[in-house]
Design a protein around this motif. Structure first.
Motif, PDB file in Angstrom:
ATOM      1  N   LEU A 121      37.449  10.856  33.776  1.00 27.12           N
ATOM      2  CA  LEU A 121      38.277  10.999  34.973  1.00 27.12           C
ATOM      3  C   LEU A 121      39.720  11.153  34.510  1.00 27.12           C
ATOM      4  O   LEU A 121      40.271  10.251  33.873  1.00 27.12           O
ATOM      5  CB  LEU A 121      38.122   9.775  35.882  1.00 27.12           C
ATOM      6  N   VAL A 122      40.313  12.297  34.798  1.00 27.98           N
ATOM      7  CA  VAL A 122      41.683  12.591  34.386  1.00 27.98           C
ATOM      8  C   VAL A 122      42.525  12.685  35.649  1.00 27.98           C
ATOM      9  O   VAL A 122      42.180  13.407  36.576  1.00 27.98           O
ATOM     10  CB  VAL A 122      41.765  13.934  33.624  1.00 27.98           C
ATOM     11  N   TYR A 123      43.611  11.922  35.693  1.00 25.20           N
ATOM     12  CA  TYR A 123      44.469  11.994  36.869  1.00 25.20           C
ATOM     13  C   TYR A 123      45.918  11.727  36.499  1.00 25.20           C
ATOM     14  O   TYR A 123      46.216  11.050  35.521  1.00 25.20           O
ATOM     15  CB  TYR A 123      43.997  11.041  37.979  1.00 25.20           C
ATOM     16  N   VAL A 124      46.803  12.326  37.293  1.00 29.20           N
ATOM     17  CA  VAL A 124      48.246  12.189  37.133  1.00 29.20           C
ATOM     18  C   VAL A 124      48.758  11.556  38.406  1.00 29.20           C
ATOM     19  O   VAL A 124      48.380  11.950  39.509  1.00 29.20           O
ATOM     20  CB  VAL A 124      48.905  13.569  36.915  1.00 29.20           C
ATOM     21  N   TYR A 125      49.610  10.550  38.249  1.00 23.98           N
ATOM     22  CA  TYR A 125      50.125   9.880  39.438  1.00 23.98           C
ATOM     23  C   TYR A 125      51.579   9.475  39.275  1.00 23.98           C
ATOM     24  O   TYR A 125      52.100   9.385  38.168  1.00 23.98           O
ATOM     25  CB  TYR A 125      49.258   8.674  39.808  1.00 23.98           C
ATOM     26  N   ASP A 126      52.193   9.247  40.428  1.00 17.12           N
ATOM     27  CA  ASP A 126      53.582   8.794  40.499  1.00 17.12           C
ATOM     28  C   ASP A 126      53.566   7.268  40.494  1.00 17.12           C
ATOM     29  O   ASP A 126      53.154   6.650  41.472  1.00 17.12           O
ATOM     30  CB  ASP A 126      54.216   9.327  41.779  1.00 17.12           C
ATOM     31  N   HIS A 127      53.997   6.667  39.393  1.00 12.33           N
ATOM     32  CA  HIS A 127      53.904   5.204  39.302  1.00 12.33           C
ATOM     33  C   HIS A 127      54.914   4.495  40.202  1.00 12.33           C
ATOM     34  O   HIS A 127      54.842   3.284  40.388  1.00 12.33           O
ATOM     35  CB  HIS A 127      53.999   4.709  37.846  1.00 12.33           C
ATOM     36  N   GLU A 128      55.826   5.254  40.780  1.00 13.18           N
ATOM     37  CA  GLU A 128      56.789   4.650  41.704  1.00 13.18           C
ATOM     38  C   GLU A 128      56.263   4.578  43.134  1.00 13.18           C
ATOM     39  O   GLU A 128      56.889   3.981  43.990  1.00 13.18           O
ATOM     40  CB  GLU A 128      58.119   5.411  41.649  1.00 13.18           C
ATOM     41  N   THR A 129      55.090   5.185  43.387  1.00  9.78           N
ATOM     42  CA  THR A 129      54.487   5.069  44.709  1.00  9.78           C
ATOM     43  C   THR A 129      54.150   3.603  44.935  1.00  9.78           C
ATOM     44  O   THR A 129      53.533   2.954  44.079  1.00  9.78           O
ATOM     45  CB  THR A 129      53.213   5.930  44.814  1.00  9.78           C
TER      46      THR A 129
ATOM     47  N   GLU B 170      46.439   9.281  33.232  1.00 10.07           N
ATOM     48  CA  GLU B 170      45.384   8.401  32.759  1.00 10.07           C
ATOM     49  C   GLU B 170      44.109   9.196  32.570  1.00 10.07           C
ATOM     50  O   GLU B 170      43.805  10.104  33.352  1.00 10.07           O
ATOM     51  CB  GLU B 170      45.146   7.234  33.724  1.00 10.07           C
ATOM     52  N   VAL B 171      43.385   8.839  31.516  1.00 10.66           N
ATOM     53  CA  VAL B 171      42.060   9.372  31.252  1.00 10.66           C
ATOM     54  C   VAL B 171      41.144   8.166  31.167  1.00 10.66           C
ATOM     55  O   VAL B 171      41.310   7.315  30.291  1.00 10.66           O
ATOM     56  CB  VAL B 171      42.001  10.174  29.933  1.00 10.66           C
ATOM     57  N   SER B 172      40.212   8.082  32.093  1.00 10.81           N
ATOM     58  CA  SER B 172      39.277   6.957  32.126  1.00 10.81           C
ATOM     59  C   SER B 172      37.893   7.468  31.773  1.00 10.81           C
ATOM     60  O   SER B 172      37.389   8.403  32.398  1.00 10.81           O
ATOM     61  CB  SER B 172      39.232   6.325  33.518  1.00 10.81           C
ATOM     62  N   LEU B 173      37.284   6.865  30.766  1.00  9.27           N
ATOM     63  CA  LEU B 173      35.913   7.193  30.397  1.00  9.27           C
ATOM     64  C   LEU B 173      34.999   6.244  31.159  1.00  9.27           C
ATOM     65  O   LEU B 173      35.186   5.022  31.115  1.00  9.27           O
ATOM     66  CB  LEU B 173      35.718   7.057  28.896  1.00  9.27           C
ATOM     67  N   LEU B 174      34.032   6.818  31.850  1.00  7.58           N
ATOM     68  CA  LEU B 174      33.161   6.056  32.735  1.00  7.58           C
ATOM     69  C   LEU B 174      31.704   6.297  32.384  1.00  7.58           C
ATOM     70  O   LEU B 174      31.357   7.319  31.796  1.00  7.58           O
ATOM     71  CB  LEU B 174      33.406   6.485  34.191  1.00  7.58           C
ATOM     72  N   LYS B 175      30.848   5.366  32.804  1.00  4.85           N
ATOM     73  CA  LYS B 175      29.401   5.530  32.631  1.00  4.85           C
ATOM     74  C   LYS B 175      28.726   4.911  33.842  1.00  4.85           C
ATOM     75  O   LYS B 175      29.258   4.014  34.487  1.00  4.85           O
ATOM     76  CB  LYS B 175      28.921   4.858  31.350  1.00  4.85           C
ATOM     77  N   GLY B 176      27.545   5.412  34.151  1.00  2.82           N
ATOM     78  CA  GLY B 176      26.796   4.851  35.263  1.00  2.82           C
ATOM     79  C   GLY B 176      26.023   5.904  36.009  1.00  2.82           C
ATOM     80  O   GLY B 176      25.879   7.037  35.556  1.00  2.82           O
ATOM     81  N   GLN B 177      25.522   5.522  37.171  1.00  2.19           N
ATOM     82  CA  GLN B 177      24.793   6.451  38.018  1.00  2.19           C
ATOM     83  C   GLN B 177      25.784   7.497  38.526  1.00  2.19           C
ATOM     84  O   GLN B 177      26.889   7.162  38.974  1.00  2.19           O
ATOM     85  CB  GLN B 177      24.156   5.705  39.182  1.00  2.19           C
TER      86      GLN B 177
ATOM     87  N   ILE C  21      41.113   9.521  42.937  1.00  2.76           N
ATOM     88  CA  ILE C  21      41.839  10.777  43.148  1.00  2.76           C
ATOM     89  C   ILE C  21      42.451  10.823  44.552  1.00  2.76           C
ATOM     90  O   ILE C  21      43.520  11.384  44.755  1.00  2.76           O
ATOM     91  CB  ILE C  21      40.897  11.980  42.903  1.00  2.76           C
ATOM     92  N   GLY C  22      41.792  10.183  45.503  1.00  2.00           N
ATOM     93  CA  GLY C  22      42.269  10.189  46.875  1.00  2.00           C
ATOM     94  C   GLY C  22      43.373   9.194  47.175  1.00  2.00           C
ATOM     95  O   GLY C  22      43.937   9.197  48.279  1.00  2.00           O
TER      96      GLY C  22
ATOM     97  N   GLY D  67      43.787  15.218  40.073  1.00  2.00           N
ATOM     98  CA  GLY D  67      42.661  14.508  39.495  1.00  2.00           C
ATOM     99  C   GLY D  67      41.484  15.429  39.295  1.00  2.00           C
ATOM    100  O   GLY D  67      41.271  16.359  40.078  1.00  2.00           O
ATOM    101  N   GLN D  68      40.759  15.180  38.235  1.00  2.00           N
ATOM    102  CA  GLN D  68      39.557  15.961  37.953  1.00  2.00           C
ATOM    103  C   GLN D  68      38.553  15.066  37.240  1.00  2.00           C
ATOM    104  O   GLN D  68      38.920  14.260  36.385  1.00  2.00           O
ATOM    105  CB  GLN D  68      39.882  17.170  37.087  1.00  2.00           C
ATOM    106  N   LEU D  69      37.294  15.229  37.588  1.00  2.00           N
ATOM    107  CA  LEU D  69      36.214  14.484  36.966  1.00  2.00           C
ATOM    108  C   LEU D  69      35.330  15.447  36.202  1.00  2.00           C
ATOM    109  O   LEU D  69      34.885  16.460  36.747  1.00  2.00           O
ATOM    110  CB  LEU D  69      35.385  13.752  38.031  1.00  2.00           C
ATOM    111  N   VAL D  70      35.085  15.155  34.939  1.00  2.00           N
ATOM    112  CA  VAL D  70      34.153  15.930  34.124  1.00  2.00           C
ATOM    113  C   VAL D  70      32.956  15.033  33.867  1.00  2.00           C
ATOM    114  O   VAL D  70      33.097  13.956  33.274  1.00  2.00           O
ATOM    115  CB  VAL D  70      34.798  16.365  32.781  1.00  2.00           C
TER     116      VAL D  70
END
Length: 155
Positions: free
Chosen positions: A57-65, A98-105, A117-118, A125-128
């Motif tokens: 999961l790759v996403y870019v965000y405004d940390h001041e939000t 942030e790039v988060s590596l995830l596992k699961g269903q 992402i929402g 945001g994009q999920l591969v």
């Protein structure tokens, strides 16, 4: 191996040749096989949602939000069973990647990614997602395997 003949226009052939050269492929067949594999991974399957997967999961965000960093951290903590690792990079004074590596269903991973992402303040945001039939031994990080050995599958 099967031999397949295809017709490609000049512009697409030029793009394929450039892909082949920059990707280090030895010939066009290797490059086309690589592209077909990548395309097939993106194709949804009917029973895909229950399948085990690994994802980035790759996403870019405004940390001041307001409270966004805290909400994202809480989201990750409440899904700790899904999290493998997260890389956090400061892109500028107000922007984080942030790039988060995830596992699961797969359905659970997609639901979590959609939630992240929402979030208000997440700009991109994009999920591969990669299918995975991983057993417990293969799920361990490299340094937890005896003598650093681990299995890789080659397709």
């Amino acid at each position: 191996m099967q031999r397949v003949t295809i017709t490609i226009d000049e512009e697409l052939m030029s793009a394929l040749d450039q892909y082949m050269e920059t990707g280090g492929h030895q010939n066009r067949s290797e490059a086309v096989r690589d592209l077909v594999r990548a395309g097939l991974l993106k194709r949804p399957e009917a029973d895909d949602s229950a399948r085990h997967c690994v994802a980035a999961l790759v996403y870019v965000y405004d940390h001041e939000t307001r409270q966004l960093s805290k909400r994202l951290m809480n989201d990750h903590h409440s899904h700790a069973d899904m999290s493998i690792a997260t890389l956090h990079v400061h892109m500028d004074e107000a922007t984080c990647l942030e790039v988060s590596l995830l596992k699961g269903q797969k359905s659970d991973v997609e639901h979590f990614a959609g939630h992240v992402i929402g979030e208000r303040g997440v700009r991109y945001g994009q999920l591969v997602v990669l299918p995975s039939d991983v057993d417990q031994r293969d799920a361990l990080p490299h340094d937890h395997h005896p003598a650093g050995r681990h299995a890789h599958s080659s397709n």
